[in-house]
Structures are given as structure tokens and as C-alpha cells.
Write an enzyme that holds these catalytic residues in place. Structure first.
Site, PDB file in Angstrom:
ATOM      1  N   LYS A  68      11.868  -4.930  -7.648  1.00 40.52           N
ATOM      2  CA  LYS A  68      11.087  -5.434  -6.379  1.00 40.52           C
ATOM      3  C   LYS A  68      10.173  -6.705  -6.798  1.00 40.52           C
ATOM      4  O   LYS A  68       9.490  -6.837  -8.021  1.00 40.52           O
ATOM      5  CB  LYS A  68      10.317  -4.524  -5.834  1.00 40.52           C
ATOM      6  CG  LYS A  68      11.040  -3.092  -5.381  1.00 40.52           C
ATOM      7  CD  LYS A  68      11.513  -3.390  -4.092  1.00 40.52           C
ATOM      8  CE  LYS A  68      10.663  -2.969  -3.096  1.00 40.52           C
ATOM      9  NZ  LYS A  68      10.304  -1.848  -2.412  1.00 40.52           N
ATOM     10  N   ASP A  93      16.104  -7.514   3.175  1.00 38.11           N
ATOM     11  CA  ASP A  93      15.088  -6.665   3.676  1.00 38.11           C
ATOM     12  C   ASP A  93      15.399  -6.362   5.288  1.00 38.11           C
ATOM     13  O   ASP A  93      14.962  -7.056   6.128  1.00 38.11           O
ATOM     14  CB  ASP A  93      13.665  -7.475   3.543  1.00 38.11           C
ATOM     15  CG  ASP A  93      12.454  -6.514   3.681  1.00 38.11           C
ATOM     16  OD1 ASP A  93      12.833  -5.197   3.755  1.00 38.11           O
ATOM     17  OD2 ASP A  93      11.438  -7.148   3.752  1.00 38.11           O
ATOM     18  N   CYS A 125     -28.659 -32.383   4.430  1.00 37.69           N
ATOM     19  CA  CYS A 125     -28.094 -31.124   4.297  1.00 37.69           C
ATOM     20  C   CYS A 125     -27.265 -30.985   2.876  1.00 37.69           C
ATOM     21  O   CYS A 125     -26.313 -31.547   2.641  1.00 37.69           O
ATOM     22  CB  CYS A 125     -26.833 -30.758   5.319  1.00 37.69           C
ATOM     23  SG  CYS A 125     -26.147 -29.219   4.913  1.00 37.69           S
ATOM     24  N   CYS A 182     -22.752 -28.944  11.250  1.00 38.34           N
ATOM     25  CA  CYS A 182     -23.980 -29.081  11.186  1.00 38.34           C
ATOM     26  C   CYS A 182     -24.470 -30.515  11.350  1.00 38.34           C
ATOM     27  O   CYS A 182     -23.791 -31.585  10.917  1.00 38.34           O
ATOM     28  CB  CYS A 182     -24.275 -28.605   9.602  1.00 38.34           C
ATOM     29  SG  CYS A 182     -25.902 -29.293   8.905  1.00 38.34           S
ATOM     30  N   GLU A 242       0.897  -1.169   0.061  1.00 36.39           N
ATOM     31  CA  GLU A 242      -0.016   0.022  -0.209  1.00 36.39           C
ATOM     32  C   GLU A 242       0.788   1.273  -0.023  1.00 36.39           C
ATOM     33  O   GLU A 242       0.674   2.139  -0.567  1.00 36.39           O
ATOM     34  CB  GLU A 242      -0.952  -0.009   1.223  1.00 36.39           C
ATOM     35  CG  GLU A 242      -2.169   1.057   0.940  1.00 36.39           C
ATOM     36  CD  GLU A 242      -3.125   1.043   2.096  1.00 36.39           C
ATOM     37  OE1 GLU A 242      -4.481   1.119   1.714  1.00 36.39           O
ATOM     38  OE2 GLU A 242      -2.653   1.174   3.212  1.00 36.39           O
ATOM     39  N   CYS A 274     -26.899 -24.247  10.747  1.00 39.03           N
ATOM     40  CA  CYS A 274     -26.294 -24.375   9.543  1.00 39.03           C
ATOM     41  C   CYS A 274     -26.869 -23.553   8.426  1.00 39.03           C
ATOM     42  O   CYS A 274     -28.241 -23.467   8.141  1.00 39.03           O
ATOM     43  CB  CYS A 274     -26.494 -25.771   9.023  1.00 39.03           C
ATOM     44  SG  CYS A 274     -26.020 -26.270   7.603  1.00 39.03           S
ATOM     45  N   LYS A 330      18.040  -8.283  -2.646  1.00 37.93           N
ATOM     46  CA  LYS A 330      17.583  -6.952  -1.936  1.00 37.93           C
ATOM     47  C   LYS A 330      17.439  -7.432  -0.562  1.00 37.93           C
ATOM     48  O   LYS A 330      16.194  -8.029  -0.161  1.00 37.93           O
ATOM     49  CB  LYS A 330      16.691  -6.203  -2.800  1.00 37.93           C
ATOM     50  CG  LYS A 330      16.585  -4.823  -1.761  1.00 37.93           C
ATOM     51  CD  LYS A 330      15.762  -3.914  -2.740  1.00 37.93           C
ATOM     52  CE  LYS A 330      15.829  -2.585  -2.088  1.00 37.93           C
ATOM     53  NZ  LYS A 330      14.958  -2.593  -1.102  1.00 37.93           N
ATOM     54  N   CYS A 346     -28.800 -25.730   5.585  1.00 36.76           N
ATOM     55  CA  CYS A 346     -30.026 -26.511   5.579  1.00 36.76           C
ATOM     56  C   CYS A 346     -30.804 -26.100   6.814  1.00 36.76           C
ATOM     57  O   CYS A 346     -31.925 -26.843   7.121  1.00 36.76           O
ATOM     58  CB  CYS A 346     -29.645 -28.098   5.736  1.00 36.76           C
ATOM     59  SG  CYS A 346     -28.865 -28.678   7.322  1.00 36.76           S
ATOM     60  N   TYR A 384      27.795  -4.888   1.080  1.00 29.44           N
ATOM     61  CA  TYR A 384      27.357  -4.742  -0.445  1.00 29.44           C
ATOM     62  C   TYR A 384      27.849  -3.463  -1.243  1.00 29.44           C
ATOM     63  O   TYR A 384      28.062  -3.464  -2.332  1.00 29.44           O
ATOM     64  CB  TYR A 384      25.924  -4.927  -0.723  1.00 29.44           C
ATOM     65  CG  TYR A 384      24.937  -4.190  -0.102  1.00 29.44           C
ATOM     66  CD1 TYR A 384      24.827  -2.804  -0.245  1.00 29.44           C
ATOM     67  CD2 TYR A 384      24.084  -4.688   0.571  1.00 29.44           C
ATOM     68  CE1 TYR A 384      23.908  -2.117   0.582  1.00 29.44           C
ATOM     69  CE2 TYR A 384      23.021  -4.068   1.509  1.00 29.44           C
ATOM     70  CZ  TYR A 384      23.091  -2.649   1.203  1.00 29.44           C
ATOM     71  OH  TYR A 384      21.963  -1.816   2.039  1.00 29.44           O
ATOM     72  N   LEU A 401      17.704   3.544  -3.771  1.00 30.07           N
ATOM     73  CA  LEU A 401      17.533   3.197  -5.160  1.00 30.07           C
ATOM     74  C   LEU A 401      16.277   3.277  -5.624  1.00 30.07           C
ATOM     75  O   LEU A 401      15.155   3.365  -4.943  1.00 30.07           O
ATOM     76  CB  LEU A 401      17.721   1.519  -5.114  1.00 30.07           C
ATOM     77  CG  LEU A 401      19.159   0.982  -4.653  1.00 30.07           C
ATOM     78  CD1 LEU A 401      19.064  -0.521  -4.476  1.00 30.07           C
ATOM     79  CD2 LEU A 401      20.202   1.548  -5.586  1.00 30.07           C
ATOM     80  N   ASP A 435       4.010   1.537  -1.302  1.00 32.31           N
ATOM     81  CA  ASP A 435       4.439   1.693  -2.658  1.00 32.31           C
ATOM     82  C   ASP A 435       3.418   2.183  -3.501  1.00 32.31           C
ATOM     83  O   ASP A 435       3.494   3.075  -4.526  1.00 32.31           O
ATOM     84  CB  ASP A 435       4.965   0.408  -3.336  1.00 32.31           C
ATOM     85  CG  ASP A 435       6.183  -0.066  -2.470  1.00 32.31           C
ATOM     86  OD1 ASP A 435       6.796   0.850  -1.891  1.00 32.31           O
ATOM     87  OD2 ASP A 435       6.487  -1.234  -2.823  1.00 32.31           O
ATOM     88  N   GLU A 458      22.371  -8.498  -7.200  1.00 32.84           N
ATOM     89  CA  GLU A 458      22.334  -9.121  -5.853  1.00 32.84           C
ATOM     90  C   GLU A 458      20.969  -9.189  -5.139  1.00 32.84           C
ATOM     91  O   GLU A 458      20.036  -8.049  -5.444  1.00 32.84           O
ATOM     92  CB  GLU A 458      23.087  -7.801  -4.993  1.00 32.84           C
ATOM     93  CG  GLU A 458      24.671  -7.651  -5.540  1.00 32.84           C
ATOM     94  CD  GLU A 458      25.163  -6.568  -4.987  1.00 32.84           C
ATOM     95  OE1 GLU A 458      24.623  -5.867  -3.656  1.00 32.84           O
ATOM     96  OE2 GLU A 458      26.063  -5.586  -5.386  1.00 32.84           O
TER      97      GLU A 458
HETATM   98  S1  IVH Z   1      23.109  -0.954  -2.844  1.00 30.44           S
HETATM   99  C1  IVH Z   1      23.710   3.608  -4.017  1.00 30.44           C
HETATM  100  N1  IVH Z   1      22.684  -3.198  -2.728  1.00 30.44           N
HETATM  101  O1  IVH Z   1      17.905  -0.877  -0.427  1.00 30.44           O
HETATM  102  C2  IVH Z   1      23.374   2.150  -3.695  1.00 30.44           C
HETATM  103  N2  IVH Z   1      21.002  -1.796  -1.368  1.00 30.44           N
HETATM  104  O2  IVH Z   1      16.095   0.988  -1.545  1.00 30.44           O
HETATM  105  C3  IVH Z   1      22.854   2.012  -2.215  1.00 30.44           C
HETATM  106  N3  IVH Z   1      19.644  -2.995   0.148  1.00 30.44           N
HETATM  107  O3  IVH Z   1      19.210   1.634   1.160  1.00 30.44           O
HETATM  108  C4  IVH Z   1      22.313   0.542  -1.976  1.00 30.44           C
HETATM  109  N4  IVH Z   1      20.186  -4.810  -0.471  1.00 30.44           N
HETATM  110  O4  IVH Z   1      19.079  -0.473   2.646  1.00 30.44           O
HETATM  111  C5  IVH Z   1      21.928  -1.994  -2.203  1.00 30.44           C
HETATM  112  N5  IVH Z   1      22.315  -5.632  -2.345  1.00 30.44           N
HETATM  113  C6  IVH Z   1      21.926  -4.334  -1.919  1.00 30.44           C
HETATM  114  C7  IVH Z   1      20.940  -4.170  -1.213  1.00 30.44           C
HETATM  115  C8  IVH Z   1      20.649  -2.795  -0.728  1.00 30.44           C
HETATM  116  C9  IVH Z   1      19.320  -4.352   0.128  1.00 30.44           C
HETATM  117  C10 IVH Z   1      18.567  -1.828   0.836  1.00 30.44           C
HETATM  118  C11 IVH Z   1      19.551  -0.774   1.304  1.00 30.44           C
HETATM  119  C12 IVH Z   1      19.108   0.400   0.239  1.00 30.44           C
HETATM  120  C13 IVH Z   1      17.799   0.216  -0.166  1.00 30.44           C
HETATM  121  C14 IVH Z   1      17.538   0.930  -1.521  1.00 30.44           C
END
Ligand code: IVH
Length: 690
Positions: free
Chosen positions: A319, A125, A437, A431, A42, A413, A123, A416, A231, A90, A44, A121
Site C-alpha cells: 500500500k 481503488d 505592525c 490589519c 485510521e 490584529c 491496486k 499589533c 485482473y 489480499l 488500517d 499491478e
Molecule cells: S487480486 C486473490 N489485483 O484489492 C487475489 N486485487 O485487498 C484477489 N484490487 O479485493 C485480488 N486492484 O478489490 C487484485 N490488480 C489487482 C487489484 C486488486 C485492486 C482490490 C480487490 C481486492 C482487494 C484486496
């Protein structure tokens, strides 16, 4: 929501004001209180709507526009850290077309048609951190904060064992950035402990990680199991790497944990394949990821590409579709099952949850509704995980309407009108109408023709329901007399009107013929399938097989049950007293005996012949399947296991010998690990079959 192209400037300004307020409230709850009240999906959606309106009406962009903010503001209590090199965010994309646009944009910017490689890579969470090293010594840790100023979490970061405190051969100044997270298991354990101690639990691993890292007392951080992946970098005095891939080699050498699923992709289709693969294995990972991050591999190109206001031009977050969403309960409906159980179902305002439109969710039972205080009209968070029925995670009580009323579970029920009774110690209300039924009668017929029973594919749920309501099929025996009853030519004298299914809407000569063929092909049935098809309460496929093996013929079984002779029954390993009672009761019901007798005139039940191979490594072992298998279907795997002398169980216990783990394995695999039970792959399982 109104189409943006139809908005007047006035309406646009109003909506932007509303969105700025809503998003600020959501940010506050998320970042300041670590207690979000709207789902990521929501959030997003609101954010996207905001930027879509802004791009159509750029002159209406507000000073406090949500698109101008990076992340959280500072929680008081921590000292501040200024990031010399800002911690950026990002741009998010949600489809492969948008990824293509991102790549095209890069090529246009660089004015090149050359191929560009990306480092891909997962992402993570979690919560981003920056760790500063001077002369190889860890000197300062910081959160991202608003991107320019973060919070000093040096002491807290130090408690995470994976973070190296001293590194060799490092540049004089080196800031390593990455994500702190809590594994799914550690999260569950923490919440379990908190629940026992009566403390407020965390909504998800990310909030648990954030809440744990941003503790003024680092002792508390130390008690929580936090992990991290590195990363990227911030300020560095020199940069002895030329690609993203190369940078990760340095990270590994310095002793930072890096994600093993990071990979170099040479073109968009490799990115796409990798994305799909990760989406598939996502739930089997021990930590949460919410998408993939693609970074231009060459640092040279990264530098040429540079930054937009808040995000790099050389990276993007792709995403995963959200798997939770917020919607409304339009109605609570009660379904009545084969055994009379009343199951509550929520009819939802249809909503896209992770790419699938969801319009119903299970509410499990009476107690679940009470526990979560779920009401008609409530705004709720709905969740879809794998192929399970969507569930209501939580009611957003602050969005509840003032005239809302507690839901009262019916004691009658709804189909029925018979009483619906809940036995002591039972979670379900049933029931008492039995075969009178219609819901139970229809469900029993559906069960009778289902895959593990008579397996009559031509008789789908809808057809069964239609035929029942039109009194064409009332009992299972009627299925096998259908063709005879259908044949009669219209004959006024003998009053033979015939059924003439072929004249019904949606039917024709050919489809009727196919249906009769499908039915006639099933006039012979194995004993275990037949017992299962009867639909006796608690008697599933596994029990039916045990019964077939023990009694070998249907008459042996039926005679014992009619005579309430349960000695043989309860001696079977896996059959208890309550199951035995259900079986005996089934055969005391005159209606059931009549139907069975009618059926026996139409079909042949094959006696049980034991073809099990007891000379396999699996013989005598109890196995449990979890996740999706890749070479065999679940039913195939099950029957192969049985043919190899194994017992197949649906749940993991100390009696389990092997858990066979497919992809997307869930709680069963976790439980097996806890109990120290051997987990094997599908290949290993196949090897044990002979
Ligand atoms: S790179 C300038 N790599 O996602 C680049 N971010 O929405 C900076 N995140 O703030 C981020 N995994 O908290 C990068 N493999 C990854 C990531 C990653 C998770 C998170 C991070 C960042 C957010 C961006």
C-alpha cells in the site's frame, strides 16, 4: 497507545473488544451505507493494532474478531450469489522490508533459493466484481460481498460499456474478476451535478463507484460513468494460461480492459522501483490507486503456494502511505502576512500523513472556517496532496466535545492590536497597522530578501525575525548599512558600541563575513526585481516585469506613481484599475518614500534593457506551467519562456495558448482539457524556445 509488550491479558482482552466494536461500526458505515466516517489510515491503524495484539495473545482472539472478516455483508434488496471459488482479499504490507519478508516466506514455503518473478499491478481503488461467462456469454455479475456470498449485480454490470457481453474462444465456464471504478473526472462531474441538484455528494471516487454499482435500479447505474479493469479469474473450466502475464494476454484478446501499467518484475529492486515510480505518477492518473499488487507470475507456483485462511500466499498488496489521516485541532492561530492579511492556521496534534508528519493545516480564511464550522478541539480529517499545504477536509462532528464553541474570527490584529478590517467583496480581513505592525514589517523584510527579489540567501526568515525584534534591522535599507553599523570598535567616548553580530549566539566571525559578502553582492539589482521586492500589494513577479519593460527606469515609475499619473499604467495589458490604485497608494505613504530614498543611497537599480527574442514560436503566446518539470526548475522555465517572448500566467483561461505539463499535474491540466487548450510536454516546450 500502550506498547503491546506491556499489555496485561486483561487489558488486551478489553482492547480487542473495543477494536472489534469500532471496526464493525466502521465496516457498517463503509460497506452498508457507502458513507465512511474514519479515514483509511485510521482504519488500517486500528486493524493493525488488532492483529498485533492477537498475535501476542492468540488465545484471546474473539469469535467476532475483525481479522476474521473479509469485507462487507450483504445489503438487503439484491439477490445473493454464491461464489464457488471465493473472492479473496489480499494481505497488506506497508514497507519494502515487509515485501522482502513476503518474498522470503514464499521461498521458504517452496524450499527454494531460485529467483521468483512477480507480476506487479496497480491496486485500483474501486469495488471488486466477478463476471461469469458460460459458453462465451455473460450470464451473471456479482459483488464480492463477504467473499463467499455476493450480490447479484448482473443488470448493473451490463450497463458498463467496457464489459464484453460475448467473448470468443473462451473456456466453457469462465469467471473474470476485476475492479469497477469511477474516474476522478467523472467523480468530480457527478458531485458537481449533485451539488447543483442539492443532493448529497460522494466522499471519493470509490464510494461513488460503490454507490453507483449497488443501485437496485440499474438505470441509475447506467447514468453514472463507471469503468473497469480485469485482473484475475474465479471458476474456470479450463485454464489455457501458465503465467499471470499470459493470463493478461488472454484478457486483452477477449476484449477486457486491462491496466497498461501492469508489468513483470524479476526481483525485489524492480518491484521497489516500480512502486516508487507509480507513487510519483499516481496523482496524474485519471483514476485512484492505493498501492501495488504483487502476484507470483507462475501459475504453477501460485498453485503450490495456495491460500492462507482469507488471502493467497502468492500475492500481496503493497500500500502507498495514506495521504489522509484523522487528528485533532489543538489551536487556531492567526498569521499576519506582508500585506496585513489575517490567515487562520490550525495547529494539529502531529500526525503521520503519507509518510510526512503534519502539525499544521491552512484554514484559508474566515468564510472557510464558517462554512466547515471548524472549531478548536475538533477531530478532523487532514489531507496532504503533493507539495501543497495540508488542508482540513472535514470535521467529524460526531466526535465533537459537548462544550465546544463556534470559532469567532478576530476583528483585531493579534500581533499589533490594530483593527482588522474586511472590505466588501474581499475574502480576507486585513490589519490596518501597516509598517507599525511587527508581523507586516517582518513579512515585508522576508519578502524583500526572497528568491525572486533581492535573493539574499544568508538572511533566512528566522534571522530576519531575530534582527527585527532586536531592532538591528527595521527597514529594508537597514540591511545594507548593517556592515557599517557592525564595525565600530567599542569606544566609550563617542558612544560607539558597534553591533558585534559575531558575538551573538549562533554567529561567528566567518558567518558574519559570509553574510556581509552575500549582502554586498546584491547591491546591484534589476529594475523588475526591485519593483517586486517593494512588496506592493498585487504586484507579483509577472507584473513587476511588465512595469520594468514599460517604464525602463525606477525614477520614471516612481515619479508617475507619486503624481498619481496612471495613464501609462492602465494601458499595460494585464494591469487593471485595482492594481493601479494599490501602486499609487504605496507611493503616497511617506514611510515608503523614506525607505526607498535610503535604499537608493545604498544600491544601484539597473535600467531595463529588453533582451527578449521575439523570433521564437512562443513569442506573444501565453503559457501556463503545471506539475513538476524534470529538466528545468520552475523559475528557469519561466525565465526562458519570457526570454522567448512568451507571457507566463499562473492560471488557465481561454487566453492561454499552451499548458506545459510536468509530472503530477493537477487541476490546471484538467481545466486545460476542458477548455480545449493545447497541452505540451517539457520537451516540446524546450523545442519552442528558439
Ligand atoms: S487480486 C486473490 N489485483 O484489492 C487475489 N486485487 O485487498 C484477489 N484490487 O479485493 C485480488 N486492484 O478489490 C487484485 N490488480 C489487482 C487489484 C486488486 C485492486 C482490490 C480487490 C481486492 C482487494 C484486496
Amino acid at each position: 497507545m500502550k506498547d503491546i509488550s506491556l499489555l496485561t491479558p486483561n487489558e488486551a482482552a478489553q482492547e480487542l473488544e473495543y477494536l472489534a466494536q469500532e471496526l464493525a461500526k466502521a465496516d457498517h458505515a463503509y460497506y452498508q451505507k457507502d458513507a465512511p466516517y474514519i479515514s483509511d489510515a485510521e482504519y488500517d491503524k486500528l486493524k493493525h493494532r488488532n492483529s498485533d495484539i492477537e498475535s501476542k495473545f492468540p488465545y484471546l482472539i474473539r469469535q467476532d474478531s475483525p481479522s476474521k472478516r473479509i469485507g462487507s455483508t450483504i445489503k438487503s434488496g439484491f439477490s445473493k450469489v454464491l461464489h464457488h471459488f471465493p473472492m479473496l482479499s489480499l494481505a497488506d504490507v506497508f514497507s519494502i522490508t515487509e515485501v522482502e519478508d513476503f518474498v522470503l516466506g514464499i521461498k521458504r514455503f517452496l524450499n527454494t533459493t531460485d529467483n521468483i518473478s512477480f507480476y506487479s499491478e496497480p491496486k485500483i481503488d474501486g469495488l471488486s466484481f466477478s463476471a461469469r461467462y458460460e459458453n462465451g456469454i455473460f450470464v451473471q455479475g456479482a459483488t464480492r460481498g463477504d467473499g463467499t456470498t455476493g450480490e447479484d449485480i448482473t443488470a448493473n454490470l451490463k450497463t458498463i460499456k467496457q464489459l464484453p457481453l460475448k467473448i470468443d474462444n473462451a473456456p466453457k465456464i469462465l469467471e473474470i474478476r476485476g475492479e469497477v471504478y469511477m474516474s476522478k473526472n467523472d467523480f468530480l462531474e457527478l458531485n458537481k451535478r449533485y451539488e447543483l441538484e442539492g443532493k448529497k455528494t460522494f466522499a471519493n471516487p470509490r464510494n461513488a463507484a460503490a454507490g453507483s454499482l449497488r443501485q437496485l435500479d440499474p438505470k441509475i447505474t447506467a447514468e453514472r460513468n463507471l469503468s473497469l479493469f480485469a485482473y484475475t479469474w474465479g471458476e474456470v473450466s479450463e485454464r489455457p494460461w501458465s503465467t499471470q502475464e499470459d493470463f493478461f494476454e488472454h484478457l486483452k484478446k477477449w476484449g477486457f480492459p486491462t491496466n497498461p501499467l501492469n508489468t513483470l518484475c524479476h526481483n525485489i529492486s524492480e518491484l521497489e522501483n516500480n512502486f516508487s515510480h507509480l507513487m510519483e505518477i499516481r496523482s496524474s492518473l485519471s483514476y485512484d490507486i492505493d498501492g501495488m499488487v504483487y502476484k507470483v507470475n507462475s501459475i504453477n507456483l501460485q498453485e503450490r503456494l495456495g491460500f492462507l485462511t482469507r488471502t493467497p500466499r502468492w500475492a500481496v498488496a503493497h500500500k502507498f502511505p495514506a495521504e489522509q489521516a484523522i487528528t485533532r485541532i489543538n489551536n487556531i492561530r492567526i498569521q499576519v502576512g506582508r500585506t496585513g492579511a489575517l490567515t487562520p492556521v490550525a495547529d494539529l496534534e502531529p500526525i503521520n500523513v503519507g509518510g510526512v508528519i503534519v502539525s499544521h493545516a491552512t484554514l484559508h480564511n474566515e468564510d472557510e472556517i464558517k462554512r466547515k464550522d471548524i472549531r478548536i478541539g475538533d477531530t478532523i480529517i487532514v489531507q496532504r496532496a503533493g507539495d501543497v499545504i495540508p488542508q482540513v477536509v472535514e470535521v467529524l462532528t460526531d466526535k465533537r466535545l459537548p462544550d465546544s464553541q463556534e470559532y469567532i474570527f478576530p476583528h483585531i490584529c493579534p500581533i499589533c492590536g490594530s483593527h482588522a478590517i474586511r472590505e466588501e467583496d474581499e475574502a480576507v480581513r486585513r490589519c490596518v497597522g501597516g509598517m507599525s505592525c511587527p508581523a507586516q514589517a517582518i513579512e515585508r523584510l522576508i519578502h524583500f530578501v526572497s528568491r525572486d527579489a533581492f535573493d539574499i540567501a544568508g538572511l533566512g526568515d528566522k534571522i530576519i525575525e531575530d534582527f527585527y525584534l532586536e531592532k538591528i534591522i527595521k527597514t529594508p535599507a537597514d540591511i545594507f548599512t548593517l556592515e557599517n553599523r557592525n564595525q565600530g570598535e567599542e569606544d566609550l567616548f563617542s558612544n560607539n558600541k558597534g553591533l558585534h553580530i559575531e558575538r551573538k549566539e549562533g554567529w561567528g566571525k566567518k558567518s558574519v563575513e559570509n553574510l556581509f559578502n552575500a549582502i554586498n553582492n546584491k547591491r546591484k539589482i534589476s529594475l523588475s526585481r526591485f519593483i517586486y521586492a517593494l512588496g506592493i500589494r498585487q504586484v507579483g513577479t509577472a507584473t513587476s516585469r511588465l512595469l520594468a519593460k514599460e517604464y525602463t527606469s525606477f525614477s520614471n515609475f516612481m515619479n508617475d506613481m507619486i503624481n498619481k499619473e496612471t495613464g501609462k499604467l492602465v494601458a499595460i495589458d494585464g494591469i487593471g484599475a485595482s492594481m493601479a490604485t494599490d501602486m499609487v497608494e504605496f507611493f503616497q505613504e511617506p514611510h515608503n518614500i523614506t525607505v526607498i530614498k535610503q535604499l537608493l543611497e545604498q544600491i544601484t537599480i539597473e535600467d531595463f534593457i529588453d533582451t527578449t527574442n521575439y523570433n521564437t514560436p512562443l513569442a506573444g503566446k501565453t503559457v501556463v506551467f503545471t506539475g513538476t518539470l524534470e529538466q528545468l526548475t520552475r523559475s528557469e522555465a519561466k525565465s526562458k519562456a519570457l526570454a522567448a517572448g512568451a507571457k507566463v500566467s499562473g492560471s488557465v483561461s481561454t487566453k492561454t495558448d499552451y499548458v506545459i505539463q510536468g509530472v503530477d499535474a493537477g487541476s490546471k491540466a484538467t481545466k486545460a482539457k476542458e477548455l480545449g487548450i493545447k497541452i505540451i510536454s517539457e520537451d516540446e516546450f524546450i523545442n519552442l524556445l528558439t
